[in-house]
Scaffold this motif. Structure first.
Motif, PDB file in Angstrom:
ATOM      1  N   GLY A 105      -3.335  10.736  -8.277  1.00 30.03           N
ATOM      2  CA  GLY A 105      -2.682   9.439  -8.199  1.00 30.03           C
ATOM      3  C   GLY A 105      -2.811   8.804  -6.829  1.00 30.03           C
ATOM      4  N   MET A 106      -2.711   9.618  -5.775  1.00 29.12           N
ATOM      5  CA  MET A 106      -2.868   9.081  -4.429  1.00 29.12           C
ATOM      6  C   MET A 106      -4.293   8.595  -4.185  1.00 29.12           C
ATOM      7  SD  MET A 106      -0.555  11.712  -2.156  1.00 29.12           S
ATOM      8  CE  MET A 106      -0.670  10.653  -0.719  1.00 29.12           C
ATOM      9  N   LEU A 107      -5.273   9.265  -4.804  1.00 30.23           N
ATOM     10  CA  LEU A 107      -6.665   8.840  -4.644  1.00 30.23           C
ATOM     11  C   LEU A 107      -6.918   7.486  -5.306  1.00 30.23           C
ATOM     12  CD1 LEU A 107      -8.663  12.166  -5.209  1.00 30.23           C
ATOM     13  CD2 LEU A 107      -8.262  10.977  -3.054  1.00 30.23           C
ATOM     14  N   VAL A 108      -6.340   7.275  -6.478  1.00 30.59           N
ATOM     15  CA  VAL A 108      -6.597   6.027  -7.206  1.00 30.59           C
ATOM     16  C   VAL A 108      -5.592   4.945  -6.839  1.00 30.59           C
ATOM     17  CG1 VAL A 108      -7.606   7.296  -9.121  1.00 30.59           C
ATOM     18  CG2 VAL A 108      -5.203   6.662  -9.217  1.00 30.59           C
ATOM     19  N   ALA A 109      -4.589   5.266  -5.999  1.00 30.30           N
ATOM     20  CA  ALA A 109      -3.548   4.292  -5.682  1.00 30.30           C
ATOM     21  C   ALA A 109      -4.128   3.067  -4.978  1.00 30.30           C
ATOM     22  CB  ALA A 109      -2.469   4.939  -4.814  1.00 30.30           C
ATOM     23  N   VAL A 110      -5.015   3.277  -4.006  1.00 36.94           N
ATOM     24  CA  VAL A 110      -5.573   2.150  -3.261  1.00 36.94           C
ATOM     25  C   VAL A 110      -6.439   1.254  -4.144  1.00 36.94           C
ATOM     26  CG1 VAL A 110      -7.069   1.499  -1.332  1.00 36.94           C
ATOM     27  CG2 VAL A 110      -5.411   3.337  -1.055  1.00 36.94           C
ATOM     28  N   LEU A 155       0.821  -1.204   0.000  1.00 34.72           N
ATOM     29  CA  LEU A 155       0.000   0.000   0.000  1.00 34.72           C
ATOM     30  C   LEU A 155       0.862   1.264   0.000  1.00 34.72           C
ATOM     31  CD1 LEU A 155      -2.806   1.293   0.226  1.00 34.72           C
ATOM     32  CD2 LEU A 155      -2.570   1.127   2.704  1.00 34.72           C
ATOM     33  N   ILE A 156       1.894   1.296   0.856  1.00 34.91           N
ATOM     34  CA  ILE A 156       2.778   2.462   0.904  1.00 34.91           C
ATOM     35  C   ILE A 156       3.500   2.638  -0.426  1.00 34.91           C
ATOM     36  CG2 ILE A 156       4.839   3.406   2.033  1.00 34.91           C
ATOM     37  CD1 ILE A 156       3.942   1.952   4.581  1.00 34.91           C
ATOM     38  N   PHE A 157       3.934   1.527  -1.028  1.00 34.32           N
ATOM     39  CA  PHE A 157       4.606   1.599  -2.332  1.00 34.32           C
ATOM     40  C   PHE A 157       3.677   2.174  -3.397  1.00 34.32           C
ATOM     41  CE2 PHE A 157       5.541  -0.441  -6.449  1.00 34.32           C
ATOM     42  CZ  PHE A 157       6.825   0.026  -6.656  1.00 34.32           C
ATOM     43  N   ALA A 158       2.421   1.700  -3.416  1.00 38.75           N
ATOM     44  CA  ALA A 158       1.467   2.198  -4.411  1.00 38.75           C
ATOM     45  C   ALA A 158       1.189   3.685  -4.205  1.00 38.75           C
ATOM     46  CB  ALA A 158       0.161   1.402  -4.325  1.00 38.75           C
ATOM     47  N   LEU A 159       1.009   4.111  -2.956  1.00 38.63           N
ATOM     48  CA  LEU A 159       0.776   5.527  -2.688  1.00 38.63           C
ATOM     49  C   LEU A 159       1.966   6.377  -3.122  1.00 38.63           C
ATOM     50  CD1 LEU A 159      -0.888   5.275   0.844  1.00 38.63           C
ATOM     51  CD2 LEU A 159      -1.996   6.058  -1.244  1.00 38.63           C
ATOM     52  N   SER A 160       3.176   5.890  -2.874  1.00 44.85           N
ATOM     53  CA  SER A 160       4.375   6.647  -3.246  1.00 44.85           C
ATOM     54  C   SER A 160       4.506   6.766  -4.758  1.00 44.85           C
ATOM     55  CB  SER A 160       5.621   5.980  -2.652  1.00 44.85           C
ATOM     56  OG  SER A 160       5.542   5.897  -1.247  1.00 44.85           O
ATOM     57  N   VAL A 161       4.330   5.645  -5.459  1.00 44.53           N
ATOM     58  CA  VAL A 161       4.503   5.643  -6.912  1.00 44.53           C
ATOM     59  C   VAL A 161       3.432   6.492  -7.586  1.00 44.53           C
ATOM     60  CG1 VAL A 161       4.439   4.206  -8.975  1.00 44.53           C
ATOM     61  CG2 VAL A 161       5.694   3.435  -6.962  1.00 44.53           C
ATOM     62  N   PHE A 162       2.176   6.253  -7.271  1.00 40.04           N
ATOM     63  CA  PHE A 162       1.096   6.985  -7.936  1.00 40.04           C
ATOM     64  C   PHE A 162       1.078   8.447  -7.519  1.00 40.04           C
ATOM     65  CE2 PHE A 162      -0.272   2.798  -9.007  1.00 40.04           C
ATOM     66  CZ  PHE A 162      -1.084   2.935 -10.118  1.00 40.04           C
TER      67      PHE A 162
END
Length: 369
Positions: free
Chosen positions: A318-323, A303-310
């Motif tokens: 990007g942070m909204l759609v990361a999850v 989850l942290i990786f996805a939030l960071s990348v997006f």
């Protein structure tokens, strides 16, 4: 006859590329619509329950909208001004807090904090930076947020989009189902249900947990008398979706501020620490098991990786759609792993043949029907 796998991969690859390009170029434009869709998704189960209670979809949507407007108005009038005031006050007070910390350490550990020590120089540099840049950073962040988000658009467009999406949610899902490739529709439906289960557990469940704990931390810290209790509670509640991080950061911040405010009053300091200990007990034993469950399937590191990348690639959108994207990729990855275990690459040519993962999904769907 279905298209060859090579052609399917080409078309789906093109669709994914178009999706990311649109996010790249239209991030700021689609932000209100992404937020509206997230709100509608969050509230859809409530609308379904109201429908089962006898209300029409229009009436259920209207009831939810009225309640949401009342709650938003109360929060905007009672909480937001205090939150902004405490945040600005904390920024103004931060240099003095560092000076007090330096004086405290100097009085008790004079050898450690002599003029040439690394710790002394670090604290002095941090204090000077906060004093010179703290207000500037906050103003820059606030100005950037206002220019990117555009408060007027959010306040007007997001509720309208959420209202119409919530009203037409079931019809939209039916239309999307009609557009699924017929050969793959059962598998896609099963994957979509798994993704929805993951998102429902995380977004709806953890979102509710964050709101409850944030409110609990803010109210109790303010009752104890902590000067910036509302800010600390809001921060702790906001990052509660990362296990233990919210309590650790919020607790460290609260206790650190409490040391300056309540030094010598060990009862108040104990109450501040106890608030976060009790919060963790409530979260681990009541809130998370009841509202989230054990089958979320989103590892905190992923989850942290996805939030960071997006967040880096697409900004706030990007942070909204990361999850959701992380949840979808997690479900697809597990499905791909099942397919791999059913393949000759994993089992070898001597393994007995049986139904594939996708065939098992179809059979399970048929059995449920």
């Amino acid at each position: 006859m279905a298209l060859p796998v090579k052609d399917q991969m080409k078309y789906w690859g093109i669709a994914a590329a178009v999706f990311f390009v649109l996010m790249w170029f239209l991030g700021d434009v689609i932000l209100p619509f992404v937020l509206g869709g997230a709100v509608a998704y969050f509230l859809d189960p409530i609308a379904d329950r109201l429908e089962r209670a006898g209300l029409s979809r229009a009436m259920a949507t209207a009831v939810i909208t009225i309640v949401a407007v009342l709650i938003f108005t109360l929060v905007a009038l009672l909480v937001v001004p205090t939150l902004i005031e405490q945040t600005l006050s904390l920024i103004d007070t931060a240099p003095q807090l560092f000076n007090d910390l330096r004086s405290f350490l100097t009085a008790r550990f004079p050898d450690i904090l002599d003029q040439g020590s690394t710790l002394h120089q670090s604290l002095e540099a941090i204090g000077n930076t906060i004093q010179s840049k703290g207000g500037e950073v906050f103003n820059t962040v606030l100005t950037s947020a206002l220019s990117i988000i555009n408060v007027i658009m959010l306040l007007v467009i997001v509720p309208v989009v959420a209202f119409y999406l919530l009203y037409d949610w079931d019809n939209m899902m039916a239309k999307i189902d009609e557009l699924l490739p017929r050969d793959h529709a059962p598998v896609v439906r099963r994957l979509a249900r798994d993704i929805d289960k993951t998102l429902a557990g995380f977004i709806r469940g953890m979102g509710t947990v964050c709101v409850i704990l944030g409110t609990y931390y803010a109210v109790t810290l303010m009752l104890v008398g902590l000067q910036f209790g509302l800010v600390v509670g809001s921060i702790a509640g906001l990052i509660t979706f990362i296990p233990y991080v919210g309590a650790v950061i919020g607790g460290a911040l609260a206790i650190g501020l409490g040391l300056f405010q309540f030094w010598g009053d060990w009862v108040s300091l104990g109450l501040v620490a106890g608030i976060f200990v009790l919060g963790q007990v409530i979260e681990g034993n009541i809130l998370t098991p009841k509202l989230v469950g054990d089958s979320v399937g989103l590892h905190p590191v992923w989850l942290i990786f996805a939030l960071s990348v997006f967040g880096t690639l697409f900004g706030f959108v990007g942070m909204l759609v990361a999850v959701p994207v992380a949840a979808a990729l997690g479900v697809i990855a597990r499905f791909a792993a099942d397919q791999y275990r059913d393949s000759l690459l994993y089992q070898g040519t001597s393994a007995s043949t049986g139904p594939s993962a996708s065939q098992r999904l179809v059979e399970q769907d048929a059995a449920k029907k």
